[in-house]
Design a protein around this motif. Structure first.
Motif, PDB file in Angstrom:
ATOM      1  N   ASP A   1       0.715  -1.148  -0.125  1.00  0.00           N
ATOM      2  CA  ASP A   1       0.097  -0.077  -0.209  1.00  0.00           C
ATOM      3  C   ASP A   1       0.646   1.354   0.214  1.00  0.00           C
ATOM      4  OD1 ASP A   1      -0.688   0.250   3.500  1.00  0.00           O
ATOM      5  OD2 ASP A   1       0.556  -0.977   2.669  1.00  0.00           O
TER       6      ASP A   1
ATOM      7  N   MET B   1       2.066   1.791  -3.636  1.00  0.00           N
ATOM      8  CA  MET B   1       1.018   2.362  -4.380  1.00  0.00           C
ATOM      9  C   MET B   1       0.764   3.842  -4.239  1.00  0.00           C
ATOM     10  SD  MET B   1      -2.617   0.154  -4.259  1.00  0.00           S
ATOM     11  CE  MET B   1      -3.683   1.284  -5.399  1.00  0.00           C
ATOM     12  N   TRP B   2       0.803   4.129  -3.047  1.00  0.00           N
ATOM     13  CA  TRP B   2       0.672   5.553  -2.513  1.00  0.00           C
ATOM     14  C   TRP B   2       1.673   6.798  -3.312  1.00  0.00           C
ATOM     15  CZ3 TRP B   2      -2.972   6.927   1.812  1.00  0.00           C
ATOM     16  CH2 TRP B   2      -3.032   8.104   2.028  1.00  0.00           C
TER      17      TRP B   2
ATOM     18  N   GLU C   1       1.337   6.440  -7.153  1.00  0.00           N
ATOM     19  CA  GLU C   1       0.148   7.322  -7.613  1.00  0.00           C
ATOM     20  C   GLU C   1       0.516   8.881  -7.821  1.00  0.00           C
ATOM     21  OE1 GLU C   1      -3.988   5.347  -5.936  1.00  0.00           O
ATOM     22  OE2 GLU C   1      -2.606   6.422  -4.361  1.00  0.00           O
TER      23      GLU C   1
ATOM     24  N   ILE D   1       1.716  11.184 -11.449  1.00  0.00           N
ATOM     25  CA  ILE D   1       1.161  12.761 -11.634  1.00  0.00           C
ATOM     26  C   ILE D   1       2.481  13.653 -12.033  1.00  0.00           C
ATOM     27  CG2 ILE D   1       0.087  14.579 -10.852  1.00  0.00           C
ATOM     28  CD1 ILE D   1      -2.013  12.758 -10.917  1.00  0.00           C
TER      29      ILE D   1
ATOM     30  N   GLU E   1       0.021  -1.777  -9.564  1.00  0.00           N
ATOM     31  CA  GLU E   1      -1.380  -1.669  -9.412  1.00  0.00           C
ATOM     32  C   GLU E   1      -1.765  -0.263  -9.956  1.00  0.00           C
ATOM     33  OE1 GLU E   1      -2.793  -4.396  -7.739  1.00  0.00           O
ATOM     34  OE2 GLU E   1      -4.616  -3.654  -8.452  1.00  0.00           O
TER      35      GLU E   1
ATOM     36  N   ASN F   1      -6.769  12.456  -7.410  1.00  0.00           N
ATOM     37  CA  ASN F   1      -5.759  11.259  -7.016  1.00  0.00           C
ATOM     38  C   ASN F   1      -5.823  11.463  -5.521  1.00  0.00           C
ATOM     39  OD1 ASN F   1      -3.679   9.339  -7.332  1.00  0.00           O
ATOM     40  ND2 ASN F   1      -2.099  10.857  -7.309  1.00  0.00           N
TER      41      ASN F   1
ATOM     42  N   GLN G   1      -6.960   8.836  -2.529  1.00  0.00           N
ATOM     43  CA  GLN G   1      -5.971   8.493  -1.511  1.00  0.00           C
ATOM     44  C   GLN G   1      -6.487   8.719  -0.191  1.00  0.00           C
ATOM     45  OE1 GLN G   1      -2.547  10.748  -2.597  1.00  0.00           O
ATOM     46  NE2 GLN G   1      -1.726   9.071  -3.922  1.00  0.00           N
ATOM     47  N   LEU G   2      -7.258   9.941   0.014  1.00  0.00           N
ATOM     48  CA  LEU G   2      -7.539  10.203   1.369  1.00  0.00           C
ATOM     49  C   LEU G   2      -8.781   9.598   1.681  1.00  0.00           C
ATOM     50  CD1 LEU G   2      -6.655  13.938   1.476  1.00  0.00           C
ATOM     51  CD2 LEU G   2      -5.434  12.112   2.470  1.00  0.00           C
TER      52      LEU G   2
ATOM     53  N   ILE H   1      -8.512   7.307   4.926  1.00  0.00           N
ATOM     54  CA  ILE H   1      -8.267   8.189   6.184  1.00  0.00           C
ATOM     55  C   ILE H   1      -9.038   9.012   6.669  1.00  0.00           C
ATOM     56  CG2 ILE H   1      -6.563   9.443   7.185  1.00  0.00           C
ATOM     57  CD1 ILE H   1      -4.506   8.022   6.090  1.00  0.00           C
TER      58      ILE H   1
ATOM     59  N   PHE I   1     -10.033  -0.078   1.795  1.00  0.00           N
ATOM     60  CA  PHE I   1      -8.458  -0.242   1.391  1.00  0.00           C
ATOM     61  C   PHE I   1      -8.074  -1.310   0.778  1.00  0.00           C
ATOM     62  CE2 PHE I   1      -4.349   0.590   3.445  1.00  0.00           C
ATOM     63  CZ  PHE I   1      -3.843  -0.842   3.439  1.00  0.00           C
TER      64      PHE I   1
ATOM     65  N   ARG J   1      -8.681  -1.345  -2.828  1.00  0.00           N
ATOM     66  CA  ARG J   1      -7.755  -0.270  -3.747  1.00  0.00           C
ATOM     67  C   ARG J   1      -6.310  -1.118  -3.634  1.00  0.00           C
ATOM     68  NH1 ARG J   1      -6.189   4.474  -4.288  1.00  0.00           N
ATOM     69  NH2 ARG J   1      -4.709   4.804  -2.609  1.00  0.00           N
TER      70      ARG J   1
ATOM     71  N   GLY K   1      -1.665  -4.440   6.641  1.00  0.00           N
ATOM     72  CA  GLY K   1      -1.850  -3.157   6.164  1.00  0.00           C
ATOM     73  C   GLY K   1      -2.538  -2.159   7.221  1.00  0.00           C
TER      74      GLY K   1
ATOM     75  N   TYR L   1      -2.490   3.733  10.916  1.00  0.00           N
ATOM     76  CA  TYR L   1      -3.657   4.596  10.511  1.00  0.00           C
ATOM     77  C   TYR L   1      -4.395   5.244  11.744  1.00  0.00           C
ATOM     78  CZ  TYR L   1      -3.453   3.624   5.444  1.00  0.00           C
ATOM     79  OH  TYR L   1      -2.816   3.658   4.168  1.00  0.00           O
TER      80      TYR L   1
END
Lengths: 343, 331
Positions: A222, A225-226, A229, A233, A254, B50, B54-55, B58, B235, B238, B246, B250
């Motif tokens: 994960d 991935m973040w 991403e 861009i 991914e 994006n 992503q947010l 959270i 999550f 994704r 994972g 958080y």
């Protein structure tokens, strides 16, 4: 009156217990040394001493990342092949302090053999030295720890794990390519060695290649991935993802897997996980190298057994890091199917 | 009505009241402007989508954190419960092929864990910090035990929740919007929401005014559980894997977003929109630093500094508002 009777009974019971314990203790000889004839379990594979059971401790680095968990599972499986070995697995939870305490405990509990998977070789070094000093057969595995006399080591060479991919990449990655690099946790030995291999076997030979971005994704899908991403861009042309492990490579992949701009992207990882093998089969990932927990575990059990029975004094083994790519991926698919990790 | 304390100018006062009430949004807008100047890619539709995507996870967690903190509670188990709910949900989908069932399973697991939290806190009077800390390790252990430490692969169509889109809008963003509206409504327009502020603001007064504290606490933990379960589903889909390890940490991200968004640790204070803004402030920060290729160690330092500054600014503007109220009432 009642109180007095009660205390009398209590005292009798306590005295009785002490007598029984002492008596019991003196009649059975110490467990190592093999002269006890009282043990009547019927395990039969010991050579001269009767039914000796070897207690082995495996101090795992962490059971929370998937490779380390796989290794712990395979250690148990390998140990079960030896009827006279009982294996206890301890989880250091990726914490140096905890790992050091577990090593000390294992020594104090007089294990017959101790296998250590260091979280940080230098942090565990003095404690591993203590194992050797206590005369207990010891192995450092994944990673090995150098420079301790009397310590056996079994490890795959992380440099080689990175290098087998990097050597192929020299001819595969296009000219003037833009690449991104994903690394494991900071100052992690395996991550650093694999990165060094890429530096020496690839980047040094291909000065035309540009590293657009490089960051730590801590072995995690994960986190990778973040990062990816945001990177896609910032940079609309990325030719290759160079990752120090498969989880992170899969995470970055991914993000771009359905993006036509990146359909020719080359992706490199290490570990040979089931996920990577599937991705290679689908043509999305280029190559990875296998870090076989099965081989590691088997070699560790063989080695610790030889050390405990006195057959060998010190053993050093290197586990190979075979490259997995489209040409040989099918045999690994079969392997993971047999392990149940792929359906 | 209009406080005339500072310099007697009502226009200036109206401005400063506006600043106080919307300070966190002002910070967010300022950040967006600065970021668009720093990097030309920042203000693109692609990038903003994006960031929002992503947010989503959270922010959903942050809403739960916000509601709990308003009520004087906290939940440190959020990351672990998310993982447990996520892997069980994924596993359910793989055995049954029912996406709806999988989502429900995820939510139920989140709720179940939070009911345990609520029992520990309300029935056994365990401080929420400790109770949820215990749940944090229990849930993580359960997730690892269930999966034997391995990632669950080959998720098939499960990923549509986290990676699909409806009319061009990514589904996680749609989910976030719906959840935002619902949470806003609960906090502002339901008795339960108002009772949370009362309980967190002054527990004795809340009890005295007839609020059944125990029942409201159960409710808020359950709502938190629904949010965490849902976040777990988003999550995992994704990430296209059931990751038992994972979402580590958080809970801290969620709490930070809530606090930056104006939720107060002392209880009784917090808003949905503020939390949304807080989450976006942190997310935007991460995003602009990644876009600009800033070294990850430097990123951590910068993030900590900005969070501290944002909260200090927010607290000071609230103190000013309180001081003015006191002065106005005395004068």
């Amino acid at each position: 009156m009642v109180k007095r009777v009660l205390s009398l009974i209590l005292t009798t019971v306590l005295l009785g217990a002490m007598l029984v314990a002492c008596g019991g203790g003196s009649s059975s000889s110490s467990s190592s040394g093999g002269s006890s004839s009282a043990d009547s379990s019927s395990s039969s594979s010991s050579s001269d001493s009767t039914q000796k059971t070897y207690r082995v401790a495996f101090i795992a680095r962490a059971q929370a990342d998937s490779f380390a968990a796989w290794l712990a599972n395979e250690m148990r499986a390998a140990a079960s092949q030896y009827p006279d070995i009982t294996l206890d697995v301890f989880d250091s939870q990726a914490n140096d302090d905890r790992e050091n305490s577990l090593i000390e405990n294992a020594i104090a509990n007089k294990y017959d053999g101790i296998i250590v998977q260091a979280n940080n070789a230098e942090a565990q070094r003095p404690y591993i030295e203590q194992i050797v000093k206590a005369g207990i057969p010891a192995i450092a595995t994944n990673p090995k720890v150098d420079g301790i006399e009397g310590l056996s080591t079994i490890d795959a060479d992380p440099y080689e794990q990175g290098a087998v991919n990097a050597r192929e990449a020299v001819n595969q990655i296009p000219e003037n390519a833009n690449v991104v690099v994903l690394m494991g946790p900071p100052s992690n030995f395996h991550s650093d060695e694999r990165r060094r291999a890429w530096e020496e076997e690839f980047f040094a030979k291909r000065p035309d290649v540009t590293i657009l971005a490089e960051d730590h994704a801590n072995w995690n899908k994960d986190e990778a991935m973040w990062l990816m991403e945001d990177w896609v861009i910032a940079h609309d042309k990325i030719d290759a993802i160079i990752s120090m492990n498969d989880n992170m490579a899969a995470g970055a992949l991914e993000v771009v897997k359905d993006d036509p701009r990146f359909q020719d992207i080359l992706v490199y990882g290490v570990d040979g996980t089931a996920e990577a093998v599937l991705l290679i089969k689908e043509g999305k990932m280029t190559s990875t190298s296998l870090q076989s927990a099965i081989d590691l575990a088997k070699l560790n059990m063989e080695a610790i057994y030889k050390l405990m029975t006195g057959e060998e004094k010190e053993i050093h083994e290197a586990v190979p890091a075979p490259l997995i790519n489209a040409s040989n991926v099918d045999e690994y698919i079969e392997l993971f199917k047999s392990l149940g990790q792929i359906q | 009505m209009i406080s005339l304390k500072r310099n007697g100018n009502p226009l200036l006062d109206r401005n400063s009241r506006f600043m106080e009430k919307y300070s966190i949004f002002i910070i967010l807008v300022a950040m967006l402007i600065i970021c668009s100047l720093i990097n030309e890619n920042f203000l693109s539709v692609n990038n903003l989508t994006n960031v929002a995507r992503q947010l989503a996870v959270i922010t959903i967690l942050a809403y739960g954190a916000m509601m709990l903190i308003i009520a004087g509670q906290i939940d440190l188990s959020v990351g672990s419960v998310l993982a447990l709910a996520g892997v069980l949900s994924v596993s359910f989908y793989k055995s049954t092929g029912s996406l709806l069932g999988a989502v429900i399973v995820g939510i139920l697991v989140g709720v179940a864990c939070n009911i345990v939290n609520a029992v520990m806190v309300t029935n056994f009077k365990v401080p929420a910090f400790i109770a949820t800390l215990a749940m944090m390790t229990m849930a993580r252990g359960a997730a690892l035990l269930y999966t034997k430490g391995q990632n669950i692969l080959q998720l098939g169509d499960y990923v549509v929740i986290g990676q699909g889109a409806v009319m061009g809008i990514p589904i996680p963003i749609l989910i976030l919007v719906v959840v935002t509206v619902i949470i806003w409504y609960i906090l502002r327009h339901t008795r339960h929401g108002r009772s949370l502020y009362a309980i967190g603001g002054n527990m004795e007064a809340a009890i005295a005014s007839g609020i059944n504290v125990k029942r409201e606490l159960y409710k808020v933990y359950i709502i938190n559980g629904v949010l965490v379960g849902l976040a777990g589903v988003v999550f995992m889909s994704r990430v296209n894997a059931g990751l038992p390890n994972g979402a580590v940490g958080y809970e801290l991200e969620a709490i930070t977003a809530a606090i930056v968004g104006g939720t107060s640790f002392s209880g009784g204070i917090g808003t949905t929109m503020g939390t949304l803004a807080g989450s976006f402030i942190i997310g935007t920060l991460n995003n602009i630093m990644n876009l600009s290729g800033i070294d990850s160690y430097v990123q951590q330092i910068v993030k900590g500094v900005i969070i501290a500054l944002a909260v200090i600014y927010d607290i000071r503007s609230k103190n000013k508002k309180t001081r003015k109220l006191i002065i106005k009432n005395e004068g």
